[in-house]
Scaffold this active site. Sequence first.
Site, short mmCIF file in Angstrom:
data_model
loop_
_atom_site.label_atom_id
_atom_site.label_comp_id
_atom_site.label_asym_id
_atom_site.label_seq_id
_atom_site.Cartn_x
_atom_site.Cartn_y
_atom_site.Cartn_z
CE LYS A 1 -4.50 0.69 0.42
NZ LYS A 1 -5.43 -0.32 -0.07
N1 GLU Z 1 -7.04 -0.21 -3.45
C1 GLU Z 1 -7.79 -1.39 -3.72
C2 GLU Z 1 -7.86 -2.28 -2.49
O1 GLU Z 1 -7.72 -1.83 -1.39
C3 GLU Z 1 -7.30 -2.10 -4.97
C4 GLU Z 1 -5.87 -2.56 -4.94
C5 GLU Z 1 -5.37 -3.10 -6.27
O2 GLU Z 1 -6.14 -3.24 -7.19
O3 GLU Z 1 -4.17 -3.38 -6.34
O4 GLU Z 1 -8.14 -3.45 -2.59
#
Ligand code: GLU
Length: 412
Positions: free
Chosen positions: A102
């Site tokens: 993240k």
């Molecule tokens: N931000 C989204 C999540 O928390 C998608 C992450 C992604 O597609 O890599 O799942």
Amino acid sequence: MSLIEMNKKYLRSAADKINLDPNLLKILERPMRVLEVSIPLVKDNGEVEVFTGYRCQYNDARGPTKGGVRYHPNVTKDEIITLAALMTWKCALVDLPYGGAKGGIICDPTKLSEKELERLTRRYTVEIIHLLGPHIDIPAPDVFTTSKNMAWIMDTFSMMKGYTEPSIVTGKPEVLGGSKGRKEATGRGVAIVTRELFKALNKNLRGAKVAVQGFGNVGSHAALFLSQMGAKIVAVSDITGALVNEDGFSAQELIGCVEKYGCLEGYNKGKKIPRDELLYLDVDVLIPAALENQIHSENAGKIKAKIIIEGANAPTTPEANELLSKKGIYVVPDILANSGGVIVSHLEWVQALSGLYWEEEEVIKHLEKKLVKSFKEVWKKSKEFNVSLREASYIVALQRIAEVYHYRGIFP
Ligand code: GLU
């Protein structure tokens, strides 16, 4: 309880249930890598402001790390680490060949111009570029970031490397190698798991009353697909307030309003209520699709919904989770409920790597199949261990990660 403690609590409790090797637990309790960067930005007025950004790669045992980048004033290092951990469990739970990551920048994107946002995104990308790569770490959209930000990340990475690399991010515009159906994927997934839970409980989704907290990409699409499945969207909220309509809103109209005015404020077909009241309405399904810590020990007791589907990441504190569990409320946890986004991100990555692009029906078919299978596995595990859907989800994820460690071992 802090977010970091929350992660450890859920992890330890699932580890305990499956007698996980304590040495492996020691590894999984900590992030593999966290980078903090300063991002100088020349504002439009010539002044320089320096922002702080992060990228955490929590664990890569199952593959390259994957996860979004969020822009929000309340971003913290601990929050990013926890969300990277959630991505690790999420990708394992739905069996994607990914670890979890993240990123985030502490900023208020609503106070920056388009050009400033572009420079901020491009500089952030360069600051973390040595951690990125289609087989290393693949960013995606998250809170307050969209396909536009992904295009800037993709272009910056490509320019720095000297070749065009579409598989470095997911959630990018289709013309750059984005996937059909990615934008709607998280909300569509929320609707699919809701439908599956109703099936498992032998309940009828048709006419079920749904309240949605947060009307961004996740909340709005969840509302749209649930109403297409016959559910009634009786309450919605965003930062400007909450609206109730016992007869059910037209999700399409609400989306149109947000597209036009940027928020729900201009919509006049519902009754205005205080924003927090939405959580306490007498509905069948409550979908928190905003930010973390929305359902906590002080307000969990007031919730009347029998089913909570976590569209957002970590919207329920562990204390609230226990209260809800005691009340017999079904909570489909974030790592399952909102996994539709990363499932289609994976499909996008595969398409970009192969250069072969699919029709929307094919993407939706894959998403459906994966989510239904994952839901059934979690449901079965919850019966087998007599635990909540959250605990069952962590158990499925941990078992999968443990299996990988079994073969790979601990280097060297
Ligand atoms: N931000 C989204 C999540 O928390 C998608 C992450 C992604 O597609 O890599 O799942």
